[in-house]
Design a protein around this motif. Sequence first.
Motif: not given
Length: 545
Positions: A63-65, A67, A85-87, A89
């Motif tokens: 969960t969460g990006p 990065r 769940y998130e992109l 990076e």
Amino acid sequence: MENAEYLAGEAMLAQACRTNGTADLAGLDDRTVRAEVIEQLLLAPDAADLPVRGIRLANALVTGPLRLNGAQVNCPLVFDGCDFYELPEFRDAQLLSLAMPGCHVPGLDAEGLQVHGSLRLQGSTRLGRRFVSTGQLSLLGARIGGTLYLRDADLSTPDEPKDVYPLNASRLQVAHHFSCTSTRVDGQLRMINAKVGGVVNFRGTTIRRPGKLCLQAERLEVGESIWFGNKFTAEGRVLLNYARVGGTVDLAGARLLAPEQLTESEGPAAGTISLRALGIRIGRDLLVTKGFHAEGGLELTSAKVTGKLSFRGAEKCGSGERIELSGVSAGTMELLFTNRPSGELNLRNAHTELLVDDPRSWPEMIILDGFKYGRLQPESDVSIAQRLDMVRRGMQGYLPQPYEQLATVYRSAGQEQEARRVAMAKERARRSRLGLPGRAWGVVLQATVGYGYRTWLAGLWLLGLTVVGAVAFGHGQATPIVDRPPPFQDVVYTLDLLLPIADLGQEKAWQLGGALQWLTWTYVIAGWVLTTAVIAGLTRALNRS
């Protein structure tokens, strides 16, 4: 973040990354791992204590990006069957290696990423899960030191927004291979200006963008080969303009469906087009063979193939569209289609050292003006009549080059008789475009000296006219027209009429009356016609020499 604040899965990961183990959360009720925990483990001050360990996480819900933009990570990253769940990076990050087998991600932002080893975005055999990306997977300008694996994957973007692609690998650099096998791409796959040191493998992959550009790989550079091969399917147009391939481009068994519709302003292959590879350079072979099937046209203008350009066994090359091979250069060219193409085959200004073909697969329309070939297939059973039929197909008006090329090839192979027949066919075609006097003189030249290629015919005409004249004049009543004429000799008298440049003394000394007088005038005219034809034929022969 203190250990007491870790969730159950996070605590397992924190322990595993310090023991070089894998944190498999498959048995946990809560498989959540927060992306910030992964960032802390990799980037916190004590992360330097893990130079030979790494992150190995399986069956987690992240969960969460995540990065890691610009980060330098000197340990392997493995996410096995994880759902993000998130992109994630990784922009401009420097990684030792990254593997995401069987992961589901809403895309991946890895523009400018550098990976020392391999990058694995593929299905997981152990879990039986495919790699799934539902947003743009961006590898724009990324550099991979090993191999890029994109196998058993499903790539798509929602509603195909502008400038967003399921895979954007333009300017990508891969030191070894790019393996994109058994993958499904819904949308455009971009590899503009990408560089791959080894093999690009698309076998078993399907790219779907019906009626539009689906694979854009302009100026792609490949050190070895590109394998499309059996079960590769593209719904849309494949674009390989100005690509450079050190080995072979294998399209055997590939299926190019739902071609793009083009307009007249977009080039000579207007209509629908499945494959366009203008100016492509191939170090070995281009194989459009063994069941290749394309619903639209093919355009390979100015392609250079060092080895073999082969259509041996190609099932379908368009539905009435042109096969554009103008300006193509190939060591060997095999035009052996399984089914006769329904469209035009354009070989204008193409070149090959060896031409291998079969009349049964020739299209109805073949453009051969400027096409040069050094040799025909040895022991070919194609007759000269069939070759001439091929030359005449698609010819609008009179074009000398296709005839001259075929005659040159026959002559260089020691087949002088065939070369003469082609040359005579060329003259017939040329004179058929002239006015009535030119056509009439062409008939005379063909009958008397074979347009200069059968000058011995003049000897037969001379012999035949001499025999007929000698018999006719020998039965007539000759009257002397000079004092003390030489004895009348029918054969010599006939030759004196037929040879205007010779004076044998008979025509000036004797005269025949009645109907034979008309025959003598006919022989004089025939002599001049025959002499003129011989001179014209000899002049043409000397000019050829």
